[in-house]
Motif scaffolding. Sequence first.
Motif, short mmCIF file in Angstrom:
data_model
loop_
_atom_site.label_atom_id
_atom_site.label_comp_id
_atom_site.label_asym_id
_atom_site.label_seq_id
_atom_site.Cartn_x
_atom_site.Cartn_y
_atom_site.Cartn_z
N ALA A 229 54.41 12.11 42.02
CA ALA A 229 53.34 12.38 41.06
C ALA A 229 53.77 11.82 39.72
O ALA A 229 54.86 12.11 39.23
N GLY A 230 52.91 11.02 39.12
CA GLY A 230 53.21 10.42 37.83
C GLY A 230 53.00 11.37 36.66
O GLY A 230 53.15 10.98 35.52
N SER A 231 52.67 12.60 36.97
CA SER A 231 52.48 13.63 35.95
C SER A 231 53.47 14.75 36.20
O SER A 231 53.70 15.14 37.34
N LEU A 232 54.06 15.27 35.15
CA LEU A 232 55.03 16.36 35.31
C LEU A 232 54.37 17.73 35.37
O LEU A 232 54.99 18.70 35.80
N ARG A 233 53.14 17.83 34.96
CA ARG A 233 52.46 19.13 34.91
C ARG A 233 52.30 19.69 36.32
O ARG A 233 51.81 19.01 37.22
N ARG A 234 52.72 20.94 36.52
CA ARG A 234 52.66 21.57 37.85
C ARG A 234 51.24 21.56 38.42
O ARG A 234 51.05 21.38 39.60
N GLY A 235 50.22 21.79 37.59
CA GLY A 235 48.86 21.86 38.05
C GLY A 235 48.09 20.55 37.93
O GLY A 235 46.86 20.58 37.90
N SER A 236 48.77 19.43 37.90
CA SER A 236 48.09 18.15 37.69
C SER A 236 47.24 17.76 38.90
O SER A 236 47.51 18.15 40.04
N PHE A 237 46.20 16.99 38.63
CA PHE A 237 45.37 16.46 39.71
C PHE A 237 46.18 15.56 40.63
O PHE A 237 45.92 15.47 41.82
N ARG B 66 49.35 15.86 41.54
CA ARG B 66 50.07 16.68 42.51
C ARG B 66 49.10 17.22 43.57
O ARG B 66 49.43 17.28 44.75
N ALA B 67 47.89 17.57 43.13
CA ALA B 67 46.87 18.05 44.07
C ALA B 67 46.49 16.93 45.06
O ALA B 67 46.29 17.20 46.25
N LEU B 68 46.39 15.70 44.56
CA LEU B 68 46.09 14.58 45.44
C LEU B 68 47.19 14.37 46.48
O LEU B 68 46.91 14.13 47.66
#
Length: 109
Positions: free
Chosen positions: A16-24, A26-28
């Motif tokens: 995931a290119g985003s570190l935020r736990r709830g990022s889209f 990570r959801a993808l």
Amino acid sequence: MAEQALNDVLRVVGVAGSLRRGSFNRALLEAARQLAPSRMTISQIEIGDLPFYNADVEAEGDPAAVVEFKAAIRAADGILIATPEYNDGIPGVLTTAIIGARVRPAQRR
């Protein structure tokens, strides 16, 4: 031999290119994991602990987080990246991961 290859489980690592736990992103990756065919596993690897690339540090030996990241990449049959766009590019944390994971010619031997 070809029949054996068809029965092998494909190991894919997701980044995931985003570190935020709830990022889209990570959801993808989680959705891809759930929807993957039965002969494919998708496991997420974290990039938040990877240090910024520094050739001096690399010359002394990769930090543990980099060693683990490289090992996960090498062991995989494929890589799935889900990332946000950031200022017409990819986030710095993902750039750092890609630079840190690359295999230099001396390491290929």
